[in-house]
Write an enzyme that holds these catalytic residues in place. Structure first.
Site, PDB file in Angstrom:
ATOM      1  N   ARG A   1      -5.511   5.380  -8.036  1.00  0.00           N
ATOM      2  CA  ARG A   1      -5.206   6.822  -8.102  1.00  0.00           C
ATOM      3  C   ARG A   1      -4.938   7.382  -9.509  1.00  0.00           C
ATOM      4  O   ARG A   1      -5.562   8.307  -9.928  1.00  0.00           O
ATOM      5  CB  ARG A   1      -3.907   7.496  -7.076  1.00  0.00           C
ATOM      6  CG  ARG A   1      -4.108   6.976  -5.685  1.00  0.00           C
ATOM      7  CD  ARG A   1      -2.903   7.275  -4.951  1.00  0.00           C
ATOM      8  NE  ARG A   1      -2.980   7.020  -3.727  1.00  0.00           N
ATOM      9  CZ  ARG A   1      -3.744   7.682  -2.449  1.00  0.00           C
ATOM     10  NH1 ARG A   1      -4.302   8.672  -2.659  1.00  0.00           N
ATOM     11  NH2 ARG A   1      -3.771   7.106  -1.365  1.00  0.00           N
TER      12      ARG A   1
ATOM     13  N   LEU B   1       0.916  -1.132   0.059  1.00  0.00           N
ATOM     14  CA  LEU B   1      -0.079  -0.043  -0.119  1.00  0.00           C
ATOM     15  C   LEU B   1       0.939   1.011   0.176  1.00  0.00           C
ATOM     16  O   LEU B   1       1.824   1.280   0.456  1.00  0.00           O
ATOM     17  CB  LEU B   1      -0.902  -0.126   1.397  1.00  0.00           C
ATOM     18  CG  LEU B   1      -2.144  -1.027   1.291  1.00  0.00           C
ATOM     19  CD1 LEU B   1      -2.760  -0.956   2.781  1.00  0.00           C
ATOM     20  CD2 LEU B   1      -3.062  -0.756   0.328  1.00  0.00           C
ATOM     21  N   ASP B   2       0.672   2.201  -0.728  1.00  0.00           N
ATOM     22  CA  ASP B   2       1.481   3.291  -0.779  1.00  0.00           C
ATOM     23  C   ASP B   2       1.270   4.249   0.396  1.00  0.00           C
ATOM     24  O   ASP B   2       0.523   3.972   1.242  1.00  0.00           O
ATOM     25  CB  ASP B   2       0.995   4.231  -2.131  1.00  0.00           C
ATOM     26  CG  ASP B   2      -0.162   4.931  -2.191  1.00  0.00           C
ATOM     27  OD1 ASP B   2      -0.613   5.184  -1.076  1.00  0.00           O
ATOM     28  OD2 ASP B   2      -0.674   4.947  -3.301  1.00  0.00           O
ATOM     29  N   LYS B   3       2.169   5.061   0.612  1.00  0.00           N
ATOM     30  CA  LYS B   3       2.207   5.950   1.889  1.00  0.00           C
ATOM     31  C   LYS B   3       0.928   6.519   2.036  1.00  0.00           C
ATOM     32  O   LYS B   3       0.568   6.719   3.473  1.00  0.00           O
ATOM     33  CB  LYS B   3       3.457   6.902   1.831  1.00  0.00           C
ATOM     34  CG  LYS B   3       3.692   7.926   2.850  1.00  0.00           C
ATOM     35  CD  LYS B   3       4.558   9.091   2.621  1.00  0.00           C
ATOM     36  CE  LYS B   3       4.761   9.814   3.750  1.00  0.00           C
ATOM     37  NZ  LYS B   3       5.789  10.789   3.746  1.00  0.00           N
TER      38      LYS B   3
ATOM     39  N   SER C   1      -2.110   5.546   1.326  1.00  0.00           N
ATOM     40  CA  SER C   1      -3.102   4.682   1.699  1.00  0.00           C
ATOM     41  C   SER C   1      -3.034   3.774   2.960  1.00  0.00           C
ATOM     42  O   SER C   1      -2.132   3.964   3.723  1.00  0.00           O
ATOM     43  CB  SER C   1      -2.956   3.478   0.452  1.00  0.00           C
ATOM     44  OG  SER C   1      -3.141   4.282  -0.701  1.00  0.00           O
TER      45      SER C   1
END
Length: 243
Positions: free
Chosen positions: A198, A110-112, A114
């Site tokens: 996104r 999961l990106d920062k 999220s």
């Protein structure tokens, strides 16, 4: 090939399969001469090694198979999904401080910005089944957006949009609830590309305010508090990818 003891793999891969470290970390340890196989130093990460019976030491300590861990974390926003960050940012491993789990690796990312359900394990074969783009389970997200998308844009998410030569799409997209200016969507992905939601929504002129992964296959995030983790049950492990 199967030898007298069992299947044989490269030494670094055996260390990874035993759940002791990542493949890249294992390769580094071997090249640095810190690994002994049957009493002698081996510096070739690809050296054929019995996956079960080989006597391996790292820095003089026995490298037997580690206890398997299968963990669910409710990832907070603002943490990076990596073991070490070159920019010095906080990582998801902060949530496991003091737990004494040994090596565990994220199963997917999961990106920062999220949040939500993130799996960890030291079982690379199980992890590979979860992340396999062809056979891995669907991922479900709840996404707060800066507008109220109509049926046409929801349909466009499912049909797909060409973004920088790459077609991005959702397996399904539905409106969960709407306010005066913002809305929450439920978006299901059957593949995992970098920042897929996104990028897809941005191509449709939609901004993401929050992005929370709420389920992987049949496994739901549930009421686990943010920043907390728990072990999966045997039933959950089997439902996701077996053992």
């Amino acid at each position: 090939m199967a030898g007298k003891g069992g299947a044989r793999y490269g030494l670094a891969r055996v260390l990874s399969k035993r759940g002791l470290c990542s493949r890249s970390e294992a390769e580094r340890l071997v090249r640095e001469g810190r690994v002994r196989l049957d009493g002698r130093v081996v510096r070739d990460p690809q050296h054929p090694t019995d996956a079960v019976q080989a006597a391996i030491q790292i820095d003089g300590f026995q490298a037997a198979a580690a206890r398997r861990h299968y963990l669910l974390l409710n990832k907070p926003r603002g943490l990076v999904t990596t073991l070490r960050d070159e920019q010095g940012r906080d990582t998801v491993y902060r949530c496991f401080d003091g737990a004494g789990l040994g090596f565990i690796a994220p199963v997917g990312r999961l990106d920062k910005a999220s949040e939500g359900l993130l799996l960890f394990s030291n079982d690379p074969q199980w992890a590979a089944r979860i992340t396999d783009p062809a056979t891995g389970p669907d991922k479900t997200y709840h996404v707060q957006v800066d507008c109220i998308p109509g049926p046409a844009r929801l349909q466009a998410m499912a049909e797909g949009v060409l973004v920088e030569g790459e077609r991005l799409h959702a397996s399904s997209a539905a409106l969960l609830r709407a306010g005066e200016k913002h809305a929450w969507l439920e978006i299901v992905l059957d593949e995992g590309r970098n920042r897929q939601i996104r990028r897809l929504l941005a191509a449709l002129g939609i901004g993401v305010l929050r992005l929370v992964r709420v389920a992987i296959g049949p496994l739901a995030l549930g009421e686990l508090p943010k920043g907390q983790w728990r072990e999966l049950t045997e039933q959950e492990i089997a439902a996701l990818g077996g053992v």
